[in-house]
Design a protein around this motif. Sequence first.
Motif, PDB file in Angstrom:
ATOM      1  N   VAL A   1       0.852  -1.188   0.000  1.00  6.69           N
ATOM      2  CA  VAL A   1       0.000   0.000   0.000  1.00  6.69           C
ATOM      3  C   VAL A   1       0.882   1.229   0.000  1.00  6.69           C
TER       4      VAL A   1
ATOM      5  N   ASP B   1      -4.607   1.017  -4.747  1.00  6.12           N
ATOM      6  CA  ASP B   1      -4.115   0.969  -3.363  1.00  6.12           C
ATOM      7  C   ASP B   1      -2.724   1.598  -3.223  1.00  6.12           C
TER       8      ASP B   1
ATOM      9  N   VAL C   1      -7.384   1.972   2.491  1.00  6.28           N
ATOM     10  CA  VAL C   1      -7.454   0.547   2.204  1.00  6.28           C
ATOM     11  C   VAL C   1      -7.354  -0.192   3.534  1.00  6.28           C
TER      12      VAL C   1
ATOM     13  N   ARG D   1      -6.286  -3.787   5.238  1.00  6.60           N
ATOM     14  CA  ARG D   1      -5.599  -5.059   5.072  1.00  6.60           C
ATOM     15  C   ARG D   1      -5.838  -5.917   6.316  1.00  6.60           C
TER      16      ARG D   1
END
Length: 644
Positions: free
Chosen positions: A112, A145, A166, A168
């Motif tokens: 990212v 991302d 984003v 994760r």
Amino acid sequence: MPSPSLRRVTGAAAMTAACALAFLPGAANAAVEPETTDLRVLTINDFHGRIEANGDEVGAAVLAGAVAQFKAENPNTIFASAGDNIGASTFTSFIQDDNPTIDALVAAGLDVSAVGNHEFDQGFADLRDRVIPRYGSGEWAAGVDFALGANVYAKGTTEPALKEYVIREVDGVRVGFIGTVTSDTATLVSPAGISELDFGSQLEAANRVAAEIADETDVVVLLTHSGAATEDCAAIAGEQSEYGELIREASPEIDAIVSGHTHQLYSCDIADRPVISAHQYGTTLGSLEISVDAATHELVSIAGSTVDLATQELDENGEEIDVPQFPADPEVQAIVDAATEEADVLGQEVVGTISADILRGGNPPGDDRGVESTMGNLVADIYLWSTSPEYANYGGEPADIAVMNPGGLRDDLLYGEDGTVTYEEVAAVQPFGNTLTTTTLTGAQLEQLLEEQWQPGNERPKLHLGISDGFAYEYIEDAPAGEHVVSMTFQGEPIAAEDEFLVTTNSFVSAGGDGFTAFLEGTGTSDTGLIDLSATVDYFAAHEVVDPAPLGRAAEYVAEPTPTPTATPTATPEPTETPTASPEPTATATPEPTSEPSTPPTQKPEDEHLAPTGTDVTWALAAAAAGLVAAGALLVARRRRERA
């Protein structure tokens, strides 16, 4: 999502309860389960396409090797960037539009990234249509991302132009990453390339998104392409800037802040959370060590640090050298090697010769954009030459003055063994591929342009322009806004407010870049179509040897010392025809002469050269003396009448 303090208290309580249960009958099986889930977030910032190893810049392959080793130690590892992965790159990456850098970072396992201001160097369309898809192996949706920008909006709206965050999930723990970029981006890239965008408040965007994702995340990390101008944690905590406000007032939902943009190295605790920046160019990794309660997913602890990717050691000759601390990743090394081979042919072509090192400002060079530099002045000289009749490729009106912004200078030219300069070395100095423009500015607008070098409150409070030969000015460093410039001259003559000059700069600055908005008020702006790099190569070809431009075109004003007053000597009156008056009489008056002297005159010794004196002579002298006394009295009376 609970605040960090609440989550830590809850986590601590859970740990205490777990310890107590360990002493209860039947709790042995429960104790086998881990109490926390431990995660690591590795970070970089300001990589700027440094894919090849160069001293403490270990290159993309060693960077990838370090990430791989940390992931082997703890598979719960995420690799993130705070932006400027590309742009202002070394020649190998720059000459290939930074595609090798994108490919190398993807192969290194980058998960990212926030967007940096340099991701916009070739315009938003290039970022949207080429860069983002390249991160996603050609798929735009897979690449978004890697360009998070929660404060980047469609022009005139609050509609996000980029993905804002984003999430994760690692071993059951949900980690949210929010990306923001300095709101100064609008002045740091060519305005023409971002005309469809607005850059808003980072603080507003970060807090807004943190509130939106609070229920979907267990940990939130802010990736901000913004940073402090110092490495001192106490100074950072009190910094009066957009960044200072961000790190102090970011929502409690944000558990850590990963910074960039200013190329500094620090690991601080500010406002009860870690705030880190991992230097630049792949010299360092940032690290966030995170512990989350395995049962409740509440944050137990989070701590920041930095890891040097190279250390200094002594070689066989006792010389200090930089030694990478991690092995190179073979897959990434192959990408770097292929890119190097492709760039080598053109890059090694010699374009000219220099007589000595030509350097940017600061120590080490490039460290301070707020001081005059030989490189800045030389590039200004090159710009002026390129828009004069001396340059065959220019057919416009000859320019008078040229200026160069320090942020556009990304490397130095070193003399080395023989002073030869290659295409690669010249390209590294100006890697942006800007065109040269000319604009007519008045003397007043020139002064405004110089005043705009001082930008208090920005992450870099001064940007010292390189200026061409023939133009000079004096300034006061510590002066109120608008009062720094004391005087300006052109070819040795003072510049008046109404005087007009044709001024050359690059397309970035002429569009108001770096905050130099005076160009927007000029008239007759013309894009010459000349690329700065091509013009520089031609300048070297036209000059047998290129010297460093002299310093002193901008001189700090020194006031003339105030002279110490001395006693004024009493003037001696000039003689006049009128005899000087006798002193005014005192209380005892001078007696009037009588017919007979009161005492007999003293007999002078005889001299054979003088006539004999007698009574007649004595009386003559007495009469003369009486006349003088009378004349003196008349003069005294006259002076008194004049004073009356």
